[in-house]
Scaffold this motif. Structure first.
Motif, short mmCIF file in Angstrom:
data_model
loop_
_atom_site.label_atom_id
_atom_site.label_comp_id
_atom_site.label_asym_id
_atom_site.label_seq_id
_atom_site.Cartn_x
_atom_site.Cartn_y
_atom_site.Cartn_z
N ALA A 129 13.43 -5.22 -10.80
CA ALA A 129 11.96 -5.32 -10.67
C ALA A 129 11.14 -4.66 -11.77
O ALA A 129 11.89 -3.65 -12.37
N ALA A 130 9.89 -5.00 -11.71
CA ALA A 130 9.20 -4.02 -12.84
C ALA A 130 8.01 -3.54 -11.69
O ALA A 130 7.47 -4.45 -10.88
N TYR A 131 7.20 -2.32 -11.99
CA TYR A 131 6.39 -1.87 -11.07
C TYR A 131 5.08 -1.25 -11.72
O TYR A 131 5.19 -0.96 -12.89
N ALA A 168 8.80 5.10 -9.14
CA ALA A 168 7.99 6.33 -9.13
C ALA A 168 7.28 6.75 -10.32
O ALA A 168 6.31 7.73 -10.31
N ASP A 169 7.59 6.05 -11.37
CA ASP A 169 6.71 6.14 -12.61
C ASP A 169 5.25 5.20 -12.56
O ASP A 169 4.40 5.47 -13.59
N ALA A 170 5.22 4.46 -11.53
CA ALA A 170 4.02 3.75 -11.50
C ALA A 170 2.80 4.31 -10.42
O ALA A 170 2.09 3.64 -10.04
N ASP A 224 -13.78 0.87 -6.84
CA ASP A 224 -14.78 1.35 -7.75
C ASP A 224 -14.16 2.29 -8.86
O ASP A 224 -13.35 3.17 -8.84
N ARG A 225 -14.20 1.42 -10.15
CA ARG A 225 -13.51 2.04 -11.30
C ARG A 225 -12.09 2.13 -11.11
O ARG A 225 -11.53 3.20 -11.41
N PRO A 226 -11.48 0.73 -10.80
CA PRO A 226 -10.01 0.91 -10.91
C PRO A 226 -9.37 0.91 -12.19
O PRO A 226 -9.97 0.92 -13.20
N ILE A 227 -7.94 1.69 -11.84
CA ILE A 227 -7.10 1.91 -13.10
C ILE A 227 -5.80 1.36 -12.53
O ILE A 227 -5.44 1.17 -11.56
N ALA A 228 -4.92 0.93 -13.60
CA ALA A 228 -3.47 0.74 -13.27
C ALA A 228 -2.82 1.18 -14.45
O ALA A 228 -3.20 1.54 -15.33
N THR A 229 -1.58 1.40 -14.11
CA THR A 229 -0.37 2.05 -14.61
C THR A 229 0.24 0.85 -15.62
O THR A 229 -0.05 -0.33 -15.33
N ASN A 230 1.01 1.31 -16.55
CA ASN A 230 1.74 0.13 -17.26
C ASN A 230 2.97 -0.26 -16.49
O ASN A 230 3.14 0.36 -15.26
N TRP A 231 3.47 -1.21 -16.84
CA TRP A 231 5.00 -1.97 -15.95
C TRP A 231 5.91 -0.78 -16.34
O TRP A 231 6.05 -0.37 -17.47
N HIS A 232 6.51 -0.34 -15.03
CA HIS A 232 7.66 0.45 -15.33
C HIS A 232 8.84 0.04 -14.63
O HIS A 232 8.83 -0.85 -13.90
N ALA A 233 10.15 0.70 -14.84
CA ALA A 233 11.35 -0.04 -14.25
C ALA A 233 11.58 0.91 -12.96
O ALA A 233 12.14 0.28 -12.21
N ASP A 234 11.06 1.87 -12.87
CA ASP A 234 11.17 2.88 -11.75
C ASP A 234 9.78 2.97 -10.97
O ASP A 234 8.76 3.53 -11.61
N SER A 244 0.83 -1.31 0.10
CA SER A 244 0.02 0.14 -0.21
C SER A 244 0.88 1.25 -0.20
O SER A 244 1.98 1.27 0.83
N GLU A 245 0.56 2.10 -0.75
CA GLU A 245 1.20 3.38 -0.88
C GLU A 245 0.19 4.44 -0.51
O GLU A 245 -0.94 4.44 -0.81
N THR A 246 0.62 5.67 -0.29
CA THR A 246 -0.07 6.65 0.43
C THR A 246 -0.29 7.78 -0.98
O THR A 246 -1.30 8.68 -0.73
N GLN A 247 0.62 8.01 -1.72
CA GLN A 247 0.83 8.97 -2.74
C GLN A 247 -0.46 8.95 -3.56
O GLN A 247 -0.86 7.85 -3.72
N ALA A 248 -0.89 10.16 -4.07
CA ALA A 248 -2.06 10.28 -4.98
C ALA A 248 -3.37 9.85 -4.61
O ALA A 248 -4.05 9.08 -5.07
#
Length: 173
Positions: free
Chosen positions: A110-112, A166-168, A154-164, A53-57
């Motif tokens: 890793a990928a994120y 912070a980009d996820a 409720d209406r979940p979204i996901a980023t692409n896989w990233h190497a960093d 779990s992350e708190t950002q955004a």
């Protein structure tokens, strides 16, 4: 004497032809070897996943993928196939419109991907404790991961896989 000098250019020409043939063979072998050592696309079973779990955004789930021991593969720069339940409204949609760069995984690399389980500004949604996840295109081999905490979806979204990582971070528009 003349035949001796005439034979020398012929020998030089023959040596030159042999050198060109050897160079071409060596180049072809090197090309074949480099193709053989390039990573293949990852399948879900090639990877170990962790969710935190992350708190950002506004809060999101960070999915970390690492290749299993002895595996070298790449994750395509698209979002993972994921859902919180079996109904269509719990499947994640893409948070990004473009494809990212592929991420090659091997050893500790890793990928994120970031998953925002709730992108709406209301009190609606259903609570879940698990995430069903797979590499896009390999849904038949999905894994079920326990979440670090219960999340409202409720209406979940996901980023692409990233190497960093912070980009996820998923930002809903």
């Amino acid at each position: 004497m003349r035949s001796r000098f005439a034979a020398r250019p012929a020998r030089l020409a023959l040596a030159a032809v042999a050198a060109v043939a050897l160079t071409a063979t060596a180049s072809a072998t090197a090309t074949a070897d480099s193709r053989g050592s390039t990573a293949r696309a990852c399948g879900t079973k090639d990877l170990n996943f962790k969710v935190s779990s992350e708190t950002q955004a506004g809060g999101y789930l960070l999915v970390t993928a690492k290749a299993k021991s002895g595996v070298t593969c790449y994750l395509k720069g698209v979002f993972p196939s994921a859902s919180f339940g079996s109904s269509a409204d719990t499947e994640v949609a893409p948070a990004e419109q473009a494809v990212s760069e592929n991420v090659t995984l091997s050893g500790s690399t890793a990928a994120y991907a970031g998953i925002s389980p709730k992108t709406t500004n209301n009190d609606f949604g259903r609570e879940f404790e698990r995430l069903h996840l797979s590499v896009a295109g390999d849904e038949i081999n999905s894994v079920t991961l326990d979440l670090p905490e219960t999340v409202k979806v409720d209406r979940p979204i996901a980023t692409n896989w990233h190497a960093d990582p912070a980009d996820a971070v998923p930002f809903s528009s």
